[in-house]
Write an enzyme that holds these catalytic residues in place. Structure first.
Site, PDB file in Angstrom:
ATOM      1  N   HIS A  63     -28.250  -1.945  12.514  1.00 34.94           N
ATOM      2  CA  HIS A  63     -27.227  -1.770  11.468  1.00 34.94           C
ATOM      3  C   HIS A  63     -27.561  -0.629  10.512  1.00 34.94           C
ATOM      4  O   HIS A  63     -26.687  -0.145   9.796  1.00 34.94           O
ATOM      5  CB  HIS A  63     -26.966  -3.088  10.715  1.00 34.94           C
ATOM      6  N   ASN A  79     -44.666   6.509  -3.071  1.00 36.64           N
ATOM      7  CA  ASN A  79     -43.706   6.632  -4.171  1.00 36.64           C
ATOM      8  C   ASN A  79     -42.584   7.573  -3.734  1.00 36.64           C
ATOM      9  O   ASN A  79     -42.814   8.758  -3.515  1.00 36.64           O
ATOM     10  CB  ASN A  79     -44.414   7.175  -5.416  1.00 36.64           C
ATOM     11  N   GLN A  82     -41.867  10.886  -5.915  1.00 33.78           N
ATOM     12  CA  GLN A  82     -42.828  11.973  -6.122  1.00 33.78           C
ATOM     13  C   GLN A  82     -43.554  12.279  -4.825  1.00 33.78           C
ATOM     14  O   GLN A  82     -43.554  11.481  -3.890  1.00 33.78           O
ATOM     15  CB  GLN A  82     -43.832  11.614  -7.217  1.00 33.78           C
ATOM     16  N   GLU A  87     -47.424  12.415   2.771  1.00 31.00           N
ATOM     17  CA  GLU A  87     -46.214  12.234   3.570  1.00 31.00           C
ATOM     18  C   GLU A  87     -46.122  13.228   4.726  1.00 31.00           C
ATOM     19  O   GLU A  87     -46.577  14.356   4.633  1.00 31.00           O
ATOM     20  CB  GLU A  87     -44.951  12.412   2.713  1.00 31.00           C
ATOM     21  N   ASP A 111     -30.185  -6.793  16.637  1.00 28.31           N
ATOM     22  CA  ASP A 111     -30.180  -5.839  15.525  1.00 28.31           C
ATOM     23  C   ASP A 111     -31.462  -5.016  15.572  1.00 28.31           C
ATOM     24  O   ASP A 111     -32.361  -5.166  14.746  1.00 28.31           O
ATOM     25  CB  ASP A 111     -30.033  -6.583  14.195  1.00 28.31           C
ATOM     26  N   SER A 206     -33.991  -3.382   4.968  1.00 29.18           N
ATOM     27  CA  SER A 206     -33.513  -3.535   6.332  1.00 29.18           C
ATOM     28  C   SER A 206     -34.214  -2.586   7.281  1.00 29.18           C
ATOM     29  O   SER A 206     -34.468  -1.433   6.945  1.00 29.18           O
ATOM     30  CB  SER A 206     -32.021  -3.216   6.407  1.00 29.18           C
TER      31      SER A 206
END
Length: 258
Positions: A63, A79, A82, A87, A111, A206
């Site tokens: 979904h 976070n 920021q 990342e 799902d 989700s």
């Protein structure tokens, strides 16, 4: 009747779960957790969670990718507001939704979706693959699990900026499918967890993982699917997850053929 991205006064499942009653996760303590983001007006917005299961594949909820949008995955995130310096982001090159998924009937199950990334991410102490359970594995009632995500921190509240976690022990199928809980809405291909009226998933969680401790190791047993439309943290309405162990063969086949 089932509600997607909306509100109803009836007690029906609502997709978009998020963490309510949780605490801030220790930075990068859930290194397989991803943020699924969509592009709008030149900016990226968090919409769902997910789990890195290969260096170029992510598992999420069907979904979450129902709507045609430009998506990217950010991993090593803590976070959202920021730059944490840990990342990595990758665009979503291909979306494979389970063939039996019906966006008008989340309670039918299925799902689950797999996202192939445009490039492989680099594994390090902040970015790791989630461990999946064995095919058919069923957790005992009250097994220790944690939900994680950047979802709403209270019903009708705001998205969390830092990753949250909440302890959600499992509720077995016999209890969860009883009339005082979810009844026939819950299927054997799902996992229920929580339902204490305090802690739960909520919109924005989700697609994210339910991490369960099995023999001292965390395994991703669930993909966050839905909560009650009466609110996220409703007593005897546990957060409902797609049971990953019901889809291991499908997952392996999709990855092998794509």
């Amino acid at each position: 009747m089932l509600v997607l991205y909306g509100h109803s006064t009836q007690d029906v499942p609502e997709t978009n779960a998020r963490v309510v009653g949780g605490t801030e996760a220790r930075r990068n303590s859930w290194p397989s957790q991803i943020s699924l983001q969509y592009l709008s007006g030149g900016k990226w917005y968090h919409t769902c969670g997910g789990t890195l299961i290969r260096q170029n594949w992510v598992m999420t909820a069907a979904h979450c990718v129902d709507r045609t949008m430009t998506f990217r995955v950010v991993i090593g995130e803590h976070n959202l507001s920021q730059n944490d310096g840990t990342e990595q982001s990758a665009s979503v090159q291909k979306i494979v939704v389970h063939p039996y998924w019906n966006s008008n009937d989340v309670s039918a199950g299925y799902d689950i979706a797999l996202l192939r990334l445009a490039q492989k991410v680099t594994l390090n102490s902040y970015v790791q693959l989630g461990v999946l359970p064995q095919e058919g594995a069923i957790l005992a009632n009250n097994s220790p699990c944690y939900i994680t995500g950047w979802g709403l921190t209270k019903t009708n509240g705001q998205l969390a900026q830092v990753l949250q976690q909440a302890y959600l022990p499992t509720v077995d199928y016999a209890i969860c499918s009883s009339s005082s809980y979810w009844g026939s809405i819950v299927k054997k291909s799902m996992v229920c967890a929580g339902g204490d009226g305090i802690r739960s998933g909520c919109q924005g969680d989700s697609g994210g993982p339910l991490h369960c401790s099995v023999n001292g190791k965390y395994t991703v047993h669930g993909v966050t699917s839905f909560v009650s439309s009466l609110g996220c943290n409703v007593s005897r309405k546990p957060t409902v997850f797609t049971r990953v162990s019901a889809y291991i063969t499908w997952i392996n086949n999709v990855i092998a053929s794509n």
